[in-house]
Design an enzyme around this catalytic site. Sequence first.
Site, mmCIF file in Angstrom:
data_model
loop_
_atom_site.group_PDB
_atom_site.id
_atom_site.type_symbol
_atom_site.label_atom_id
_atom_site.label_comp_id
_atom_site.label_asym_id
_atom_site.label_seq_id
_atom_site.Cartn_x
_atom_site.Cartn_y
_atom_site.Cartn_z
ATOM 1 C CG ASP A 88 -1.946 1.161 1.168
ATOM 2 O OD1 ASP A 88 -2.046 1.832 0.120
ATOM 3 O OD2 ASP A 88 -2.598 1.408 2.200
ATOM 4 C CG ASN A 130 -6.058 1.540 11.866
ATOM 5 O OD1 ASN A 130 -6.815 1.508 12.827
ATOM 6 N ND2 ASN A 130 -6.229 0.775 10.801
ATOM 7 C CG HIS A 131 -2.955 -0.440 9.115
ATOM 8 N ND1 HIS A 131 -3.944 0.517 8.989
ATOM 9 C CD2 HIS A 131 -2.026 -0.126 8.178
ATOM 10 C CE1 HIS A 131 -3.634 1.354 8.014
ATOM 11 N NE2 HIS A 131 -2.460 0.988 7.511
ATOM 12 C CD GLN A 196 -2.887 -1.519 4.536
ATOM 13 O OE1 GLN A 196 -4.072 -1.551 4.184
ATOM 14 N NE2 GLN A 196 -2.078 -0.522 4.229
ATOM 15 C CG ASP A 198 -7.202 -2.364 12.210
ATOM 16 O OD1 ASP A 198 -6.870 -2.515 11.020
ATOM 17 O OD2 ASP A 198 -8.032 -1.525 12.592
ATOM 18 C CG ASP A 228 -2.937 6.404 7.593
ATOM 19 O OD1 ASP A 228 -3.253 7.064 6.598
ATOM 20 O OD2 ASP A 228 -3.103 5.171 7.678
ATOM 21 C CD GLU A 270 -6.717 9.441 6.051
ATOM 22 O OE1 GLU A 270 -7.128 9.165 4.925
ATOM 23 O OE2 GLU A 270 -6.270 8.577 6.834
ATOM 24 C CG HIS A 336 -1.803 10.262 -0.523
ATOM 25 N ND1 HIS A 336 -2.269 11.198 0.370
ATOM 26 C CD2 HIS A 336 -1.894 9.074 0.099
ATOM 27 C CE1 HIS A 336 -2.611 10.586 1.488
ATOM 28 N NE2 HIS A 336 -2.393 9.292 1.353
ATOM 29 C CG ASP A 337 -5.600 8.358 -0.201
ATOM 30 O OD1 ASP A 337 -4.758 7.527 -0.600
ATOM 31 O OD2 ASP A 337 -5.740 8.660 1.008
HETATM 32 C C1 NOJ Z 1 -5.143 6.556 4.473
HETATM 33 C C2 NOJ Z 1 -4.087 6.864 3.463
HETATM 34 O O1 NOJ Z 1 -4.275 8.162 2.981
HETATM 35 C C3 NOJ Z 1 -4.197 5.823 2.374
HETATM 36 O O2 NOJ Z 1 -3.362 6.124 1.286
HETATM 37 C C4 NOJ Z 1 -3.899 4.477 2.961
HETATM 38 O O3 NOJ Z 1 -4.113 3.465 1.982
HETATM 39 C C5 NOJ Z 1 -4.785 4.181 4.164
HETATM 40 N N1 NOJ Z 1 -4.889 5.286 5.074
HETATM 41 C C6 NOJ Z 1 -4.258 2.992 4.938
HETATM 42 O O4 NOJ Z 1 -3.111 3.364 5.663
#
Ligand code: NOJ
Length: 570
Positions: A88, A130-131, A196, A198, A228, A270, A336-337
């Site tokens: 990821d 988180n993970h 991933q 948790d 994150d 975030e 970036h998403d």
């Molecule tokens: C949010 C991030 O912005 C994203 O790119 C990521 O895949 C997920 N969290 C998991 O960490």
Amino acid sequence: MNKTVIHLLFVFLPYVAVGQDKVAPRKIKENFWYKNSIIYNLEIGVFKDSDGDGRGDINGVIQKLDYLKMLGVDVIWLAPFQPSPGADDGYDVADYYGVDPRLGTAGDFAELMHQVKKRGMRVIMDLVINHTSDQHPWFKNARTSKKARYRDWYVWSPTKPRDADKGMVFPGVQEAVWSLDSTTNEYYYHRFYQFQPDLNFMNPEVMQETQRIIGYWLNQGIAGFRLDAVPFIIEVPKSGSDKPKLDFEFLSDIRQFTQSRQADAAILGEANVEPKDNVNYFGKNGEGIQMMFNFFVNQHLFYAFASGDLKPLKKAMHETLEIPQSSQWAFFLRNHDEIDLGRLSDAQRQKVYDVMGPDTNMQLYDRGIRRRLAPMMGNDRRRLDMAYSLLFSLPGTPVVRYGEELGMGDDLRLKERLSVRTPMQWNGTKNAGFTAADTAFREVISDGQYGFTTVNAEQQWRDTTSLLHRISSLIQMRKSCPEIGLGDATVMESGSDDILAIRYEYEGKTLMILHNFSNKPVKATLPVGNARKLNNLRSGAGDIIASNSRVTINLPPYGYGWYRIDHVLP
Ligand code: NOJ
């Protein structure tokens, strides 16, 4: 009071107590660097390759610091750079205390911090807790046996939970949030991809380790963290993946710990949440995380861009304006998403799809669009200029994604969000000057109107009419307007449905900033009290004289204006 308590009071008071409006002198806000900084987000691996192996690296970033300084960047937000299988793009960390060897060494990192500091800039980094990656030694150990040392660092269930296929963050790609671990025959929880798992924050050891990680990176010179996946970190394990219980105390705990180590360190969360929940994240008196991305306004902003209907945007702004004094919004256009439109109504989302991402290949996870801004705006310079003027004038801290300052395009052949993560386009030579290698590890955009021979930093730096120049002058203008990050904002009625007019007041100074969302010339009429005139902050543009306590402002299609009442300089 013992010595430690007195010491802690000194450290915390200016930062924690300021949330309490009655005690805090207004000027205290000026202590907070994050209130008026320009943040620039980059991924080291796609920014600049210094050693010709086809992948960007830390030394490459060092080579480009003067470019960032010239642009007006105050803070660099580094996407994950720790060792990771990269399933990821680094958001699957395999070692929290290291630097991915493909990007550089610990020594390179120390040098980066020195060079950044020397230029008066700061670095914040992604904190992905988180993970972990399923390749992290903790998880590898945890899955060896039910009695393993790290077993309880993750979340397990002996049977498949009923809501195992609810609440996936990547619908369409991810099938479940609980997956079977075949060795121990139990299910582990993963809000994101299956690889991933948790972490279990109910386990005090996990919290303690998180503090170690924070302390470690602060010691390396980091100024703060982009935290994150905040709403998922604070989930109470097994309280249901659909509507989980949330532990908000975690946020004040982590903030307090961070500030106990470095008083001015900041956390940018975030958290894509509804306005009614903001108070839980910022804390009633600003004791939670200091900053959050304003996803709510972002989605309504894109609806306004797509439809020309500003009402939902104004409402979203009203609903998010009131925050504690020490808190701050971070605004962005693209990140970036995928651009997440999940909080719009179906009809509103469809409108944005129709205008900005009509092909199903442009859409992602049933909620968003995986394109860069310039293609979403039809590469229309008037619209792009207006969008950036708006970004730098919204009530918060602006965040710019690398390459957006050039109007870079996307590569929809790449999977999921990689489409917006192609290498930075520095010049018109092979591989856009990103790498001297024959092959870049991720292809550079080379065809069409967004190809590197057309869109690159060098060519735009030479051309004073370029988007890059426009953005750097907008950043300068923003820096001359401390009212935006520090003052009280009001969305004003302007007599035109096409105009967003925001007034800022701070320390006796008043700013008015107007944007025309339509392709027609429009006229705004605004009250200005006793003011004699509005001074136009854009060089070469005329001032506006008040009459009968009002001003009339004409804006061209997609035009914008920044004015300060009765003052020119801040
Ligand atoms: C949010 C991030 O912005 C994203 O790119 C990521 O895949 C997920 N969290 C998991 O960490």
